[in-house]
Design an enzyme around this catalytic site. Sequence first.
Site, PDB file in Angstrom:
ATOM      1  CE  LYS A 177      -4.586   1.007   1.063  1.00  0.00           C
ATOM      2  NZ  LYS A 177      -6.178   0.218   0.098  1.00  0.00           N
TER       3      LYS A 177
ATOM      4  N   GLY B  76     -19.652   7.803   4.905  1.00  0.00           N
ATOM      5  CA  GLY B  76     -18.527   7.351   3.914  1.00  0.00           C
ATOM      6  C   GLY B  76     -19.691   7.179   2.356  1.00  0.00           C
TER       7      GLY B  76
ATOM      8  N   GLY C 111     -18.681   7.957  -0.768  1.00  0.00           N
ATOM      9  CA  GLY C 111     -17.520   8.248  -2.020  1.00  0.00           C
ATOM     10  C   GLY C 111     -17.410   6.928  -3.161  1.00  0.00           C
ATOM     11  CG  HIS C 112     -14.578   6.479  -5.742  1.00  0.00           C
ATOM     12  ND1 HIS C 112     -13.623   7.506  -5.147  1.00  0.00           N
ATOM     13  CD2 HIS C 112     -14.626   7.387  -7.045  1.00  0.00           C
ATOM     14  CE1 HIS C 112     -13.339   8.578  -6.300  1.00  0.00           C
ATOM     15  NE2 HIS C 112     -14.385   8.073  -7.437  1.00  0.00           N
ATOM     16  CB  VAL C 113     -17.174   1.655  -2.032  1.00  0.00           C
ATOM     17  CG1 VAL C 113     -17.341   0.451  -1.373  1.00  0.00           C
ATOM     18  CG2 VAL C 113     -15.273   1.613  -2.150  1.00  0.00           C
TER      19      VAL C 113
HETATM   20  P1  NAD Z   1     -13.458   7.525  -1.995  1.00  0.00           P
HETATM   21  O1  NAD Z   1     -12.037   8.381  -0.870  1.00  0.00           O
HETATM   22  O2  NAD Z   1     -14.085   7.797  -2.510  1.00  0.00           O
HETATM   23  O3  NAD Z   1     -14.787   7.383  -0.346  1.00  0.00           O
HETATM   24  C1  NAD Z   1     -14.397   7.905   1.002  1.00  0.00           C
HETATM   25  C2  NAD Z   1     -15.736   8.591   1.498  1.00  0.00           C
HETATM   26  O4  NAD Z   1     -15.649   8.826   3.006  1.00  0.00           O
HETATM   27  C3  NAD Z   1     -15.583  10.260   0.936  1.00  0.00           C
HETATM   28  O5  NAD Z   1     -16.884  10.553   0.444  1.00  0.00           O
HETATM   29  C4  NAD Z   1     -15.090  11.112   2.442  1.00  0.00           C
HETATM   30  O6  NAD Z   1     -15.967  12.331   2.287  1.00  0.00           O
HETATM   31  C5  NAD Z   1     -15.548  10.009   3.715  1.00  0.00           C
HETATM   32  N1  NAD Z   1     -15.312  10.013   5.163  1.00  0.00           N
HETATM   33  C6  NAD Z   1     -14.362  10.319   4.741  1.00  0.00           C
HETATM   34  N2  NAD Z   1     -13.857  10.361   6.650  1.00  0.00           N
HETATM   35  C7  NAD Z   1     -15.635  10.528   6.819  1.00  0.00           C
HETATM   36  C8  NAD Z   1     -16.377  10.194   8.020  1.00  0.00           C
HETATM   37  N3  NAD Z   1     -15.449  10.287   9.202  1.00  0.00           N
HETATM   38  N4  NAD Z   1     -17.628  10.492   8.393  1.00  0.00           N
HETATM   39  C9  NAD Z   1     -18.277  10.177   6.660  1.00  0.00           C
HETATM   40  N5  NAD Z   1     -17.415  10.191   5.643  1.00  0.00           N
HETATM   41  C10 NAD Z   1     -16.102  10.197   5.687  1.00  0.00           C
HETATM   42  O7  NAD Z   1     -13.316   6.685  -1.268  1.00  0.00           O
HETATM   43  P2  NAD Z   1     -13.340   4.887  -1.550  1.00  0.00           P
HETATM   44  O8  NAD Z   1     -12.458   4.581  -3.142  1.00  0.00           O
HETATM   45  O9  NAD Z   1     -15.079   5.267  -2.309  1.00  0.00           O
HETATM   46  O10 NAD Z   1     -12.944   4.228  -0.852  1.00  0.00           O
HETATM   47  C11 NAD Z   1     -14.049   3.914   1.133  1.00  0.00           C
HETATM   48  C12 NAD Z   1     -13.530   2.442   2.013  1.00  0.00           C
HETATM   49  O11 NAD Z   1     -13.554   2.004   0.937  1.00  0.00           O
HETATM   50  C13 NAD Z   1     -12.142   3.338   1.684  1.00  0.00           C
HETATM   51  O12 NAD Z   1     -11.502   2.720   3.471  1.00  0.00           O
HETATM   52  C14 NAD Z   1     -10.920   2.022   0.786  1.00  0.00           C
HETATM   53  O13 NAD Z   1      -9.827   1.892   1.651  1.00  0.00           O
HETATM   54  C15 NAD Z   1     -11.930   0.803   1.252  1.00  0.00           C
HETATM   55  N6  NAD Z   1     -11.772   0.489  -0.061  1.00  0.00           N
HETATM   56  C16 NAD Z   1     -12.142   0.824  -1.057  1.00  0.00           C
HETATM   57  C17 NAD Z   1     -11.800  -0.529  -2.382  1.00  0.00           C
HETATM   58  C18 NAD Z   1     -11.877   0.315  -3.370  1.00  0.00           C
HETATM   59  O14 NAD Z   1     -11.902  -0.473  -4.763  1.00  0.00           O
HETATM   60  N7  NAD Z   1     -12.312   2.203  -3.967  1.00  0.00           N
HETATM   61  C19 NAD Z   1     -10.992  -1.505  -2.321  1.00  0.00           C
HETATM   62  C20 NAD Z   1     -11.055  -1.783  -1.436  1.00  0.00           C
HETATM   63  C21 NAD Z   1     -11.531  -0.743  -0.136  1.00  0.00           C
END
Ligand code: NAD
Length: 362
Positions: A91, A188, A190-192
């Site tokens: 990572k 949260g 965001g993307h996921v």
């Molecule tokens: P992202 O940055 O698109 O979304 C994360 C969201 O969380 C953001 O919108 C942010 O504003 C929000 N956030 C941060 N702190 C917060 C809080 N205290 N309360 C509420 N919202 C908060 O990231 P993502 O790609 O959606 O990933 C989300 C999680 O899933 C992360 O922990 C990431 O490591 C994990 N993950 C993602 C993937 C992937 O395919 N993108 C794969 C495995 C794990």
Amino acid sequence: MPEVSIVNTAELSGFDAISTNNHELVMYCNDNATGLKAIIAVHNTTLGPALGGLRMWKYASDKEALFDVLRLSRGMTYKSAVAGLNLGGGKAVIIGDSRTQKNEALLRRFGKFVNNLAGKYITAEDVGIGVKDIEYVQNETPYVAGLADKSGDPSPFTALGTYLSIKAGMKKVTGSDSLTGKKIMVQGTGHVGFYLVQHLVKEGAIVYAYDIHEDTLKKAVEAGAIAVTASEVYTRSVEVYAPCALGATLNPDTIPQLTCALVAGAANNQLLDEVRDGKSLQERGILYAPDFVVNAGGIINVFNEVNGNYNVNKATRMTENIYNTVLEIFRTCEEQSILPQQAAMALGDKRIREVGNIRLYN
Ligand code: NAD
């Protein structure tokens, strides 16, 4: 009792921090011209090159960034091992605000550091980093994955696996995997989180959501979620809590507030302390679906890209199997009277040991 090493490295630094969980390599990357301050961590490459996303976040200190990248890279080792992928765990983190400090030069400079590792570490998207950013990194190194013209954004696959894990968890808790009418908190969006909200709403769940960014939360509300405030995330009465923001949200402050029956979400490293907080959840009668099993859809999709001949149907089928893996882990917990995190790690340790032994026979 299966062989599981669980150590909290929050207070450690230097070789103590790196050796405690047997990380292979930690590289600090600095460039004053672009302002790049990054750390790349490779945990274990027994099964293959270390693949794991790049995160950009406003860490309060270098120590906090190191703690995060060590935990995240180790989680990747177990994630790929349990998902049956020929990948190791790694990572990277960039210290900074992705909304204001991210630019082409900074990302390309990071790419040069990745290239120096000659394929031992392959980078991809994570929090604060999107497909466009990885394209900048690719200008300087071929060791990238999750590209737009190949497997693309991994988050829809991560969301699919998370959705199916929630269903598997509810099957264990209630005997039925239907989510219709079930109250689910998504932290949260965001993307996921956004794609997860879409799956849940489609099945007729009552979805509550919170994100620290209003514009991001608004999109989830438009997709059918009900917005809640930060303080309601842990206290609102729901059946499922799905953490999809950052890690360590399961800790001594939050666990006593939870009223849900199941925790299953995409965020990495949800348990602040894998043993203590895993036990606290169990004592409160809350079933925990291990994060690195739940959120493996993204790495499964990316693996199909780096493995060559990317096929979306194959990646989808492999992601759908997360449902069965989650149920298998819950079965092992019952049979061996161990916590879900331990059962999942034991599964990963077993594969690393067995495949590692085969390589020794060369
Ligand atoms: P992202 O940055 O698109 O979304 C994360 C969201 O969380 C953001 O919108 C942010 O504003 C929000 N956030 C941060 N702190 C917060 C809080 N205290 N309360 C509420 N919202 C908060 O990231 P993502 O790609 O959606 O990933 C989300 C999680 O899933 C992360 O922990 C990431 O490591 C994990 N993950 C993602 C993937 C992937 O395919 N993108 C794969 C495995 C794990």
